[in-house]
Write a protein that holds these residues in place. Structure first.
Motif, short mmCIF file in Angstrom:
data_model
loop_
_atom_site.label_atom_id
_atom_site.label_comp_id
_atom_site.label_asym_id
_atom_site.label_seq_id
_atom_site.Cartn_x
_atom_site.Cartn_y
_atom_site.Cartn_z
N PRO A 157 0.80 -1.23 0.00
CA PRO A 157 0.00 0.00 0.00
C PRO A 157 0.83 1.28 0.00
O PRO A 157 0.31 2.34 -0.37
CB PRO A 157 -0.82 -0.10 1.29
N ASP A 158 2.11 1.19 0.36
CA ASP A 158 2.94 2.39 0.38
C ASP A 158 3.82 2.53 -0.85
O ASP A 158 4.75 3.33 -0.87
CB ASP A 158 3.81 2.41 1.66
N VAL A 159 3.52 1.74 -1.86
CA VAL A 159 4.26 1.87 -3.12
C VAL A 159 3.29 2.27 -4.22
O VAL A 159 2.26 1.63 -4.41
CB VAL A 159 4.98 0.55 -3.50
N ARG A 160 3.63 3.34 -4.93
CA ARG A 160 2.85 3.75 -6.09
C ARG A 160 3.82 3.78 -7.26
O ARG A 160 4.86 4.45 -7.19
CB ARG A 160 2.23 5.13 -5.87
N ALA A 161 3.52 3.04 -8.28
CA ALA A 161 4.48 2.93 -9.39
C ALA A 161 3.80 3.13 -10.73
O ALA A 161 2.64 2.76 -10.90
CB ALA A 161 5.15 1.57 -9.34
N VAL A 162 4.56 3.71 -11.64
CA VAL A 162 4.06 3.85 -13.00
C VAL A 162 4.26 2.49 -13.68
O VAL A 162 5.30 1.85 -13.51
CB VAL A 162 4.75 5.04 -13.72
N GLY A 163 3.22 2.04 -14.38
CA GLY A 163 3.24 0.69 -14.94
C GLY A 163 4.14 0.55 -16.15
O GLY A 163 4.94 -0.39 -16.24
N ALA A 164 4.05 1.49 -17.08
CA ALA A 164 4.86 1.40 -18.30
C ALA A 164 6.27 1.91 -18.01
O ALA A 164 6.51 2.55 -16.99
CB ALA A 164 4.23 2.24 -19.39
N GLU A 165 7.18 1.60 -18.92
CA GLU A 165 8.57 2.03 -18.73
C GLU A 165 8.73 3.46 -19.27
O GLU A 165 8.61 3.66 -20.48
CB GLU A 165 9.51 1.08 -19.45
#
Ligand SMILES: Nc1ncnc2c1ncn2[C@@H]1O[C@H](COP(=O)(O)OS(=O)(=O)O)[C@@H](OP(=O)(O)O)[C@H]1O
Length: 355
Positions: free
Chosen positions: A126-134
């Motif tokens: 829950p404390d990680v937000r990441a962009v999916g594409a490179e």
């Protein structure tokens, strides 16, 4: 007759204004509802960003994605549209809070190491937000500037970490200086995998896009009689990890880098995730209970990936069957990599066990 005509006109006008008031109210109501569901971002990203990001930056990932159902390898933006309705509205809500920050941690490599699996496993936290594409910011799109890069990121709340993965950073000469210029505190994660298997995996990916490709043994040797390896072939060059690492250590101390074993990420995902969460200063939330081994896929899969209530494995482009390569070719390549592997073990203080 005249009076009747006038009366009719007034009535007509009144009806018309009632309709327009009704229509305005309807429009307003729809807009408010739209905003409440998180779809109307008050600081929308430029059209260029959205289109280019989807169409160009992540074309490789998105292409793979388009043909898949229920997989998590590829751009999360695309994947999110495949979630169940309740999941996607939750995600829209999540996307409308917080602010866009530059990443504090980046998965910088290596290509075909298991970077997608690691990112998707991390996104469960829950404390990680990441962009999916490179995003490919530090190699291809650096001239677009940091604001452009920041705009690609998902919104985060206080205490959450922003992340991205672009495996080509690890082998990009300019990348260390550029990441350092963004922040010297950036945490860098490298997923390493036996360079021989990695080279075959890399070749398999290229072959899947170009079936007319010469054989692995044709490409791997500069001179097949002497057995001289062609280090200019990227499938070979990427695996000389020690060389690329030297480049990063000119800017970052070893303590800023974490090396994840691509092999253990498959055999013991929870164990590797424990190390990664510690490195990122996160609570160990992603544990054994999040994984199950899918016999058909032959890999660990997530019981409940981010924003989904269903278990999901990575897609078809992850875990492809590799072509058969003559054993003497593989042995020669193994000999070639041995000194570089030993150097890597020495530099990192980790033995990855590649024979
Ligand atoms: N859980 C799970 N599911 C599927 N695949 C997994 C998983 N964990 C690691 N791997 C391995 O990841 C390899 C692909 O690596 P990357 O994701 O780094 O590839 S890429 O560079 O983003 O194209 C991919 O390589 P290939 O087996 O050669 O396809 C996998 O072996």
């Amino acid at each position: 007759m005249g009076c009747w005509t006038t009366g009719f006109s007034f009535g007509h006008l009144r009806a018309q204004s009632r309709v327009s008031v009704f229509l305005t109210m309807l429009l307003l109501f729809t807009y408010v509802f739209y905003c409440l569901t998180g779809c109307c971002d008050l600081t929308p990203s430029p059209l260029y960003e959205r289109q280019t990001f989807r169409n160009k930056l992540s074309s490789e990932e998105l292409r793979g994605n388009a043909s898949r159902q229920g997989s998590v390898d590829g751009a999360a933006e695309e994947e999110d549209t495949k979630h169940a309705p309740s999941d996607s509205s939750n995600l829209s809500m999540a996307n409308s809070f917080g602010s866009k920050e530059l990443p504090q941690a980046i998965i910088i490599g290596v290509k075909k190491g298991g970077t997608r699996a690691l990112l998707e496993f991390l996104r469960v936290h829950p404390d990680v937000r990441a962009v999916g594409a490179e995003p490919h910011f530090f190699d291809r799109f650096y001239d677009k500037g940091l604001e452009w890069y920041r705009n690609l990121m998902p919104r985060t709340l206080e205490g959450q970490i922003t992340m991205e993965k672009t495996p080509s950073y690890f082998v990009t000469r300019e990348a260390p200086a550029r990441v350092f210029a963004m922040s010297r505190h950036t945490k860098l994660i490298v997923v390493v995998r036996d360079p021989v298997t990695r080279a075959v995996s890399d070749y398999t990916q290229t072959l899947s896009k170009n079936p007319g490709l010469p054989s692995f043994q044709n490409l791997v040797f500069k001179n097949s009689t002497t057995g001289l390896i062609d280090t200019s072939w990227s499938a070979v060059r990427i695996g000389i990890y020690a060389k690329h690492l030297e480049n990063w250590l000119r800017y970052f101390p070893l303590s800023r880098l974490l090396f994840v074993s691509g092999e253990r990420l498959v055999t013991d995902p929870a164990g590797e995730m424990g190390r990664v969460q510690d490195f990122l200063g996160l609570k160990r939330v992603v544990t054994n209970k999040h994984f199950y081994f899918n016999q058909t896929k032959g890999f660990p899969c997530l019981k409940k990936p981010e924003g989904s209530s269903r278990p999901r494995c990575l897609g078809k482009s992850k875990g492809r069957a590799h072509p058969q390569i003559p054993s003497e070719v593989l042995l020669r390549l193994r000999d070639f990599y041995r000194p570089f592997n030993l150097k890597l073990y020495q530099m990192t203080g980790q033995n990855f066990g590649w024979e």
